[in-house]
Motif scaffolding. Structure first.
Motif, short mmCIF file in Angstrom:
data_model
loop_
_atom_site.label_atom_id
_atom_site.label_comp_id
_atom_site.label_asym_id
_atom_site.label_seq_id
_atom_site.Cartn_x
_atom_site.Cartn_y
_atom_site.Cartn_z
N MET A 1 57.52 16.39 46.48
CA MET A 1 57.04 16.24 47.92
C MET A 1 58.04 17.37 48.85
N VAL A 2 57.29 18.02 49.54
CA VAL A 2 58.02 18.85 50.45
C VAL A 2 58.73 18.10 51.51
N PHE A 3 59.86 18.89 51.90
CA PHE A 3 60.72 18.25 52.82
C PHE A 3 60.67 19.18 54.13
N VAL A 4 60.32 18.72 55.32
CA VAL A 4 60.18 19.50 56.49
C VAL A 4 61.48 18.95 57.29
N ALA A 5 62.38 20.01 57.69
CA ALA A 5 63.39 19.64 58.48
C ALA A 5 63.35 20.71 59.95
N VAL A 6 63.42 19.85 60.95
CA VAL A 6 63.44 20.18 62.21
C VAL A 6 64.75 20.24 62.94
N TYR A 7 65.20 21.16 63.36
CA TYR A 7 66.74 21.29 63.99
C TYR A 7 66.48 21.12 65.77
N ASP A 8 66.82 19.86 66.07
CA ASP A 8 66.53 19.39 67.30
C ASP A 8 67.25 20.20 68.43
N LYS A 9 68.42 20.72 67.91
CA LYS A 9 69.15 21.61 68.67
C LYS A 9 68.64 22.92 69.02
N LYS A 10 67.76 23.42 68.26
CA LYS A 10 67.00 24.56 68.23
C LYS A 10 65.89 24.59 68.93
N CYS A 11 64.97 23.28 68.53
CA CYS A 11 63.75 22.94 68.95
C CYS A 11 63.57 22.95 70.50
N THR A 12 62.71 23.75 71.24
CA THR A 12 62.36 23.74 72.75
C THR A 12 61.20 22.93 72.93
N GLY A 13 60.46 22.41 72.04
CA GLY A 13 59.35 21.57 72.44
C GLY A 13 58.24 22.42 72.73
N CYS A 14 58.03 23.56 72.44
CA CYS A 14 56.84 24.32 72.99
C CYS A 14 55.44 23.95 72.17
N GLY A 15 55.65 23.49 70.87
CA GLY A 15 54.37 23.01 70.44
C GLY A 15 53.53 24.16 69.57
#
Length: 60
Positions: A1-15
């Motif tokens: 299975m592939v793992f997707v990591a989202v770094y919330d300190k960098k994410c701006t929520g732009c979509g």
């Protein structure tokens, strides 16, 4: 299975990543990208390319 990591300190929520994902695995939750269906990820990396903030990493 592939793992997707989202770094919330960098994410701006732009979509941009949500729109780019061919398999609809990403959602916005509380203004942050969230990998809701990782099992559906095909490792295309479109989400990574769409993110201007380097907030997403995908690991095989």
């Amino acid at each position: 299975m592939v793992f997707v990591a989202v770094y919330d300190k960098k994410c701006t929520g732009c979509g941009s990543c949500v729109d780019a994902c061919q398999n609809n695995i990403l959602e916005l939750k509380d203004g942050i990208c969230f990998p809701a269906r990782m099992k559906s990820c095909k490792y295309c990396l479109d989400c990574v390319a769409a993110c201007d903030f380097d907030a997403i990493k995908v690991f095989p």
